[in-house]
Design a protein around this motif. Structure first.
Motif, PDB file in Angstrom:
ATOM      1  N   THR A   1       0.818  -1.217   0.000  1.00  0.00           N
ATOM      2  CA  THR A   1       0.000   0.000   0.000  1.00  0.00           C
ATOM      3  C   THR A   1       0.846   1.258   0.000  1.00  0.00           C
ATOM      4  OG1 THR A   1      -0.152  -0.236   2.376  1.00  0.00           O
ATOM      5  CG2 THR A   1      -2.067  -0.927   1.105  1.00  0.00           C
ATOM      6  N   ASP A   2       2.063   1.159   0.482  1.00  0.00           N
ATOM      7  CA  ASP A   2       2.869   2.367   0.569  1.00  0.00           C
ATOM      8  C   ASP A   2       3.825   2.438  -0.602  1.00  0.00           C
ATOM      9  OD1 ASP A   2       3.621   4.528   2.882  1.00  0.00           O
ATOM     10  OD2 ASP A   2       5.250   4.120   1.492  1.00  0.00           O
ATOM     11  N   PHE A   3       3.599   3.416  -1.475  1.00  0.00           N
ATOM     12  CA  PHE A   3       4.462   3.553  -2.639  1.00  0.00           C
ATOM     13  C   PHE A   3       5.231   4.872  -2.604  1.00  0.00           C
ATOM     14  CE2 PHE A   3       0.990   0.729  -4.008  1.00  0.00           C
ATOM     15  CZ  PHE A   3       1.737  -0.378  -4.322  1.00  0.00           C
TER      16      PHE A   3
ATOM     17  N   ASP B   1      -5.624  -2.743  -8.335  1.00  0.00           N
ATOM     18  CA  ASP B   1      -5.509  -2.593  -6.889  1.00  0.00           C
ATOM     19  C   ASP B   1      -4.283  -1.777  -6.483  1.00  0.00           C
ATOM     20  OD1 ASP B   1      -7.603  -4.771  -5.945  1.00  0.00           O
ATOM     21  OD2 ASP B   1      -6.448  -5.592  -7.595  1.00  0.00           O
TER      22      ASP B   1
ATOM     23  N   GLU C   1      -4.175   2.023  -8.636  1.00  0.00           N
ATOM     24  CA  GLU C   1      -4.954   3.151  -8.123  1.00  0.00           C
ATOM     25  C   GLU C   1      -4.221   3.852  -6.985  1.00  0.00           C
ATOM     26  OE1 GLU C   1      -8.286   0.694  -7.517  1.00  0.00           O
ATOM     27  OE2 GLU C   1      -7.846   0.219  -5.439  1.00  0.00           O
ATOM     28  N   LEU C   2      -3.490   3.073  -6.185  1.00  0.00           N
ATOM     29  CA  LEU C   2      -2.720   3.693  -5.103  1.00  0.00           C
ATOM     30  C   LEU C   2      -1.510   4.433  -5.639  1.00  0.00           C
ATOM     31  CD1 LEU C   2      -2.916   0.927  -2.387  1.00  0.00           C
ATOM     32  CD2 LEU C   2      -3.503   3.317  -2.063  1.00  0.00           C
TER      33      LEU C   2
ATOM     34  N   LYS D   1      -2.665   7.672  -7.201  1.00  0.00           N
ATOM     35  CA  LYS D   1      -3.127   8.584  -6.164  1.00  0.00           C
ATOM     36  C   LYS D   1      -1.944   9.212  -5.425  1.00  0.00           C
ATOM     37  CE  LYS D   1      -6.173   6.949  -3.056  1.00  0.00           C
ATOM     38  NZ  LYS D   1      -7.476   6.510  -2.573  1.00  0.00           N
ATOM     39  N   GLN D   2      -0.991   8.349  -5.050  1.00  0.00           N
ATOM     40  CA  GLN D   2       0.143   8.869  -4.292  1.00  0.00           C
ATOM     41  C   GLN D   2       1.053   9.728  -5.162  1.00  0.00           C
ATOM     42  OE1 GLN D   2       1.941   5.661  -1.952  1.00  0.00           O
ATOM     43  NE2 GLN D   2      -0.079   4.900  -1.417  1.00  0.00           N
TER      44      GLN D   2
ATOM     45  N   VAL E   1     -11.856   4.450  -6.797  1.00  0.00           N
ATOM     46  CA  VAL E   1     -10.945   4.540  -5.665  1.00  0.00           C
ATOM     47  C   VAL E   1      -9.899   5.630  -5.860  1.00  0.00           C
ATOM     48  CG1 VAL E   1      -9.288   3.288  -4.241  1.00  0.00           C
ATOM     49  CG2 VAL E   1     -11.316   2.134  -5.082  1.00  0.00           C
TER      50      VAL E   1
END
Lengths: 416, 309
Positions: free
Chosen positions: A233-235, A257, A260-261, A264-265, A289
């Motif tokens: 989850t942490d990029f 999955d 999208e993170l 976003k990040q 998301v």
């Protein structure tokens, strides 16, 4: 000091669990089923579906199940194969290769199963192919795009060998999809530099590899590459790297999955470059998301947008009327066509046997040959297979997020 | 190397979250010598509890009004689950061999995951979580997200509060005594059962804060978010010296920074191109853990309960 040793033990278990969570499974045993029903009267045949029906990827996975269901309902209503009623048995692989293999085993052991649709993920397909091949059961994936599935692991060097003659697909491969994306990125978007990331899965890494190769060939510069783990989850580290590479775009090989993170990040860090992915990113969940961060992001997907195809209008209407969950947009149409290929093949086999279905083991073997010779117009394009089991329909489309919706920006045939 | 400050900041933010979760592992371990593998899921349920509060607030509520309520809601859920697990799953096994509660914890962890997956509407894919804003502040060459500021502030507040609590309050001192020797503590009139409940409750509280912080940071929560976060936090607790609350925080920070720097720079070392990158961060985290345990088996700050062993 007893609790110290327990602590070390748990630490080791923990480390092991994290490592193993990234691995798939492999095994070579499977059971052959033979015997089975033949008959003059009305018989029921099952078309199996394997896809992720829960969890990550389930939005697209359900499209496989319900796309197949509509094909089967249509065939039953039109009595496409006289004397035969088809039904669907959908199994959930949870995106796990091991579960996919169990499902394959379950399907081949069921004497009523005449063919299988699925799976969604290429790495799941890898664990299932041998099981179906041993049982001579035809498998058509509407979604797998890894070239190795049909052309063998040395496909990139030009040594193409088909590993399983029971495996077919109605989706075109990453070799075409990654190349199509590179063409669009370099020639149409005019992006001169790209940062390429993949998730180390067969699908993602394959796609990223092809993109990199084609992009460099065209004259683009790959200014950095990295790999991520699924379920990360942490990029932030990755985002910092991308930002400092001053890339014009990010190409991501993997599923929505993680994509999208990442987008976003990346946008939150102030780097407003588009992320481009393959069909694994092509999902409404991605936009939902990632929200505003997804605006301008791009994907390639196989085929043409189902909604623009005249032949698919009925299908779309039916899908909506029945209130099916899931995402027909991506693979629903291909699932319909894959199921139709099996249904047509059943008819061919029965016609060649005096209108009766041969004993199941025989029927399954003959069905593989019949599917190989498939040649008809499906709802998502023409359906026929080349000598590797790949679709001859190499339609691809680039979609972009515009105003919070996927919008088709370019469709075409890839000539790589 | 001009990215170093940013990567250090990335690591500190990540590490603060690990640290907050790690405190739950370390406190419970310090007092009952149980590695509560369900703690990652307590973190996850805290995030979902907060999300449930947010979804039930009237549309258009400001996040500044919502956030305190979400913290309360998340904390309520996490603390209830943590204390409930202690009461109904761990307490009956307190005198059983150590492996029994450990396996129970793993069972609870899977159960909680599946319950949220099945029962929380739409939890089969990632759920959106409100954010404090997505425009970073620029401090020199470092970009800082508003959500990360919340994370760091929350970690500092929790840590200072906990230190104060453990050192000055009666219950805090009773906790220290129980950690040293539960039997003697009980003879001295300390209700050790109550102390154990307090340890679980504080762990749950901090996990909920971390859950909210994680939701804010990534803008999404998912039913399986607790697994990896829990393993990392457990690693952080061991790294810092399990049983030591300051060690948990320090271990978290060290782990976060190590992960960030490893995935940022190891691939730059000639010959190591294949071993760097984001995908290897877990591996380097565990390499670090093993190295520290080889050199200093008690962890960076040592275990406070070592004298009992």
């Amino acid at each position: 000091m007893r609790h110290r040793s327990l602590l070390l033990l748990t630490t080791a278990v923990t480390a092991g669990a994290l490592t193993l969570s990234a691995c798939g499974s492999r095994s070579d045993d499977s059971k052959k089923s033979d015997g089975g029903s033949s008959g003059g009267g009305n018989i029921t045949l099952t078309i199996g579906v394997d896809a992720p029906l829960t969890g990550e990827n389930s939005a697209t996975g359900l499209g496989l199940e319900y796309g197949t269901k509509i094909a089967v309902d249509d065939a039953n209503a039109k009595k496409l194969v006289p004397g035969v009623t088809f039904k669907v048995e959908a199994l959930d692989d949870k995106t796990l290769p091991a579960t996919g293999q169990q499902n394959a085993t379950q399907l081949v052991q069921d004497d009523n199963v005449i063919g299988a649709i699925g799976p969604l993920n290429s790495n799941v397909a890898t664990s299932m192919q041998q099981v179906f091949a041993n049982a001579n059961l035809v498998e058509i994936s509407p979604a797998n795009t890894n070239p190795a599935l049909t052309q063998g692991s040395d496909w990139a060097s030009g040594k193409k060998v088909r590993p399983f003659k029971t495996y077919f697909r109605t989706a075109t491969t990453d070799a075409n999809q990654g190349g199509f994306a590179a063409d669009y990125a370099f020639n149409t978007l005019k992006k001169a530099t790209a940062f390429v990331v993949d998730d180390k899965q067969s699908y993602g890494a394959g796609l990223a590899g092809v993109f990199k190769q084609r992009y460099a060939q065209l004259g683009g510069k790959v200014v950095g590459t990295d790999h991520v783990n699924t379920a990360d989850t942490d990029f932030s580290t990755l985002v910092t790297k991308i930002k400092n590479s001053h890339a014009d775009m990010v190409y991501y090989g993997g599923q929505y999955d993680e994509a999208e993170l990442i987008t976003k990040q990346l946008k939150a860090a102030g780097d407003h470059i588009p992320l481009m992915g393959g069909d694994g990113v092509f999902s409404d969940t991605y936009i939902k998301v990632a929200g505003a961060a997804s605006e301008g992001d791009l994907v390639t997907s196989v085929g043409q947008p189902v909604a623009t195809l005249p032949a698919a209008q009925n299908f779309i209407k039916e899908y909506k009327e029945k209130g099916y969950p899931g995402d027909y947009g991506t693979y629903g149409g291909y699932s319909y066509d894959a199921a139709t290929a099996i249904i047509n093949a059943v008819k061919t086999v029965m016609d060649g046997n005096g209108g009766k279905l041969p004993a199941m083991a025989d029927a399954r073997a003959k069905l593989v040959d019949a599917v190989q010779k498939a040649d008809f117009d499906g709802i998502a394009g023409h359906v026929s297979f080349d000598q590797y089991g790949d679709t001859t329909n190499k339609q691809l489309t680039v979609y972009q997020v515009k105003g919070g919706k996927w919008t088709a920006v370019k469709s075409g045939l890839y000539q790589g | 190397m001009h990215t170093l400050p940013q990567q250090l900041a990335n690591g500190l933010f990540l590490g603060s979250m690990y640290g907050l979760i790690a405190i739950g592992y370390t406190m419970v371990y310090g007092i009952v010598q149980l590695i509560n593998f369900a703690h990652g899921e307590i973190f996850m349920t805290g995030a979902f509890g907060a999300l449930a509060v947010w979804t039930n607030l009237p549309h258009g509520t400001s996040i500044w009004v919502g956030l305190p309520l979400m913290l309360v809601g998340g904390a309520l859920v996490s603390v209830l689950i943590a204390v409930g697990a202690e009461r109904f799953a761990y307490r009956p096994l307190r005198n059983a061999p150590r492996l029994a509660p450990l396996i129970t914890a793993i069972g609870i962890s899977l159960t909680l995951q599946q319950i949220v997956f099945v029962a929380y509407p739409g939890a089969d894919s990632a759920k959106n979580f409100p954010q404090l804003g997505t425009h970073p502040y620029h401090v020199g060459s470092v970009d800082i997200q508003p959500n990360d500021i919340f994370l760091v502030v929350a970690a500092v507040v929790c840590m200072v509060g906990l230190a104060f609590f453990v050192r000055t309050s009666r219950t805090g001192r009773a906790m220290q005594a129980t950690a040293q020797d539960p039997d003697t503590a009980q003879l001295m009139g300390i209700d050790t059962n109550r102390i154990i409940v307090v340890a679980f409750a504080i762990g749950g509280l901090f996990a909920a804060v971390a859950g909210v912080a994680s939701g804010l940071k990534y803008g999404q929560v998912s039913y399986n978010m607790g697994f990896q976060a829990g393993l990392k936090a457990f690693t952080a607790a061991v790294l810092g010296g399990i049983g030591n609350i300051y060690g948990a925080m320090l271990g978290g920070l060290v782990l976060g920074v190590a992960e960030s720097c490893a995935s940022a720079y190891i691939s730059n070392i000639p010959g190591m191109e294949q071993l760097g990158g984001q995908g290897w961060s877990n591996v380097w985290a565990f390499v670090l853990l093993i190295v520290v345990l080889l050199v200093r088996p008690q962890g960076l700050l040592g275990e406070r309960v070592a004298d009992r062993a």
